[in-house]
Design a protein around this motif. Structure first.
Motif, PDB file in Angstrom:
ATOM      1  N   UNK A 177       3.013   2.972   4.576  1.00  0.00           N
ATOM      2  CA  UNK A 177       2.098   2.922   3.266  1.00  0.00           C
ATOM      3  C   UNK A 177       3.075   2.655   2.114  1.00  0.00           C
ATOM      4  N   UNK A 178       2.449   2.681   0.824  1.00  0.00           N
ATOM      5  CA  UNK A 178       2.976   2.496  -0.540  1.00  0.00           C
ATOM      6  C   UNK A 178       2.535   3.363  -1.377  1.00  0.00           C
ATOM      7  N   UNK A 179       3.616   4.088  -1.990  1.00  0.00           N
ATOM      8  CA  UNK A 179       3.150   5.058  -3.311  1.00  0.00           C
ATOM      9  C   UNK A 179       3.641   4.264  -4.563  1.00  0.00           C
ATOM     10  N   UNK A 180       2.737   3.952  -5.313  1.00  0.00           N
ATOM     11  CA  UNK A 180       2.972   3.596  -6.888  1.00  0.00           C
ATOM     12  C   UNK A 180       3.555   4.620  -7.840  1.00  0.00           C
TER      13      UNK A 180
ATOM     14  N   UNK B  34      -5.274  -5.387  -4.618  1.00  0.00           N
ATOM     15  CA  UNK B  34      -6.503  -4.870  -4.185  1.00  0.00           C
ATOM     16  C   UNK B  34      -6.539  -3.558  -4.417  1.00  0.00           C
ATOM     17  N   UNK B  35      -5.279  -2.731  -4.464  1.00  0.00           N
ATOM     18  CA  UNK B  35      -5.501  -1.386  -4.878  1.00  0.00           C
ATOM     19  C   UNK B  35      -5.516  -0.948  -6.301  1.00  0.00           C
ATOM     20  N   UNK B  36      -5.445  -2.244  -7.330  1.00  0.00           N
ATOM     21  CA  UNK B  36      -5.466  -2.150  -8.747  1.00  0.00           C
ATOM     22  C   UNK B  36      -4.641  -1.047  -9.125  1.00  0.00           C
ATOM     23  N   UNK B  37      -3.428  -1.684  -9.513  1.00  0.00           N
ATOM     24  CA  UNK B  37      -2.482  -0.607 -10.033  1.00  0.00           C
ATOM     25  C   UNK B  37      -2.786  -0.427 -11.474  1.00  0.00           C
ATOM     26  N   UNK B  38      -2.301   0.802 -11.866  1.00  0.00           N
ATOM     27  CA  UNK B  38      -2.592   1.362 -13.382  1.00  0.00           C
ATOM     28  C   UNK B  38      -1.376   0.663 -14.189  1.00  0.00           C
TER      29      UNK B  38
ATOM     30  N   UNK C 172      -7.833   2.370  -7.171  1.00  0.00           N
ATOM     31  CA  UNK C 172      -8.411   2.325  -5.988  1.00  0.00           C
ATOM     32  C   UNK C 172      -7.574   2.517  -4.571  1.00  0.00           C
ATOM     33  N   UNK C 173      -7.380   3.700  -4.370  1.00  0.00           N
ATOM     34  CA  UNK C 173      -6.329   4.032  -3.232  1.00  0.00           C
ATOM     35  C   UNK C 173      -7.030   3.427  -2.103  1.00  0.00           C
TER      36      UNK C 173
ATOM     37  N   UNK D 191       1.627  -8.623  -2.271  1.00  0.00           N
ATOM     38  CA  UNK D 191       1.072  -9.011  -3.862  1.00  0.00           C
ATOM     39  C   UNK D 191      -0.354  -8.879  -3.460  1.00  0.00           C
ATOM     40  N   UNK D 192      -0.828  -9.350  -2.355  1.00  0.00           N
ATOM     41  CA  UNK D 192      -2.307  -9.165  -2.153  1.00  0.00           C
ATOM     42  C   UNK D 192      -2.755  -7.708  -1.952  1.00  0.00           C
ATOM     43  N   UNK D 193      -2.184  -7.192  -1.057  1.00  0.00           N
ATOM     44  CA  UNK D 193      -2.629  -5.700  -0.845  1.00  0.00           C
ATOM     45  C   UNK D 193      -2.529  -4.877  -2.076  1.00  0.00           C
ATOM     46  N   UNK D 194      -1.638  -5.144  -2.879  1.00  0.00           N
ATOM     47  CA  UNK D 194      -1.090  -4.305  -4.099  1.00  0.00           C
ATOM     48  C   UNK D 194      -2.419  -4.644  -5.074  1.00  0.00           C
TER      49      UNK D 194
END
Length: 205
Positions: free
Chosen positions: A173-176, A104-108, A59-60, A99-102
């Motif tokens: 921003x953050x890019x995983x 929310x994006x649901x990392x793969x 979820x970007x 941690x909360x923000x990440x």
């Protein structure tokens, strides 16, 4: 000794922190908060500012300044260690939990690293597990006051267990990622991880 404040008081506190195991090797305690960064301080325009989480996520996410300021806030008191060999203790931060923000994006599942993006194209890298530690946050305030522009206003990442260049100013921003990717200072000879207690300042350390 202007950088470090009154020398008598500083030496006494420095000794206390060293005895308590809180002062990393090769560091000196400062009572001030020095300003260090590459390039100029960016101009903040709240109408155009945004914050994104992209890359290996289900979820970007994108937040405007107003939306970001409606997120739940957390507080943390932590030490702050600069690679230029000063340490500032018991900083009080207030902001949004990383941690909360990440989450929310649901990392793969393959997401193992984060590349932090900031103004002027600046980047810094760190393992995802370090970004989502309970002490890591995207800070809006420091010691009860809004961040100043010199110290990263409007938003600064804080990762207190690593050297302060990982605590990116003016973050956007953050890019995983699946693989580690060197950021700005890492491409210029700084350590890929940056643990102050292991003196991981440069790539050779």
């Amino acid at each position: 000794m202007a950088l470090f404040g009154d020398n008598t008081e500083r030496k006494q506190l420095e000794r206390q922190m060293r005895d308590a195991g809180r002062l990393p090797p090769g560091q000196s305690l400062t009572l001030k908060w020095p300003v260090l960064h590459a390039g100029t301080v960016p101009r903040f325009d709240p109408a155009r500012w945004d914050f994104e989480i992209t890359g290996l996520v289900w979820t970007p996410l994108r937040f405007t300044w107003d939306e970001f300021n409606k997120l739940p806030l957390v507080q943390e008191t932590a030490d702050f260690h600069c690679v230029t060999r000063w340490s500032r203790f018991d900083n009080h931060w207030e902001g949004v939990s990383a941690a909360d923000l990440i989450s929310r994006a649901q990392p793969k599942p393959e997401a193992k690293f984060a590349l932090i993006h900031a103004e002027h194209g600046f980047t810094a890298n760190l393992p995802l597990e370090d970004l989502v530690r309970p002490t890591s946050m995207f800070a809006l305030r420091h010691d009860g006051e809004p961040l100043t522009a010199d110290h990263g206003y409007p938003l600064r990442l804080i990762v207190p267990h690593l050297y302060a260049w990982k605590s990116v100013k003016w973050v956007r921003g953050v890019e995983l990622l699946a693989q580690d990717e060197a950021g700005f200072w890492e491409q210029n000879g700084y350590h890929m991880y940056g643990d102050p207690f292991r003196e991981q300042r440069f790539s050779r350390d």
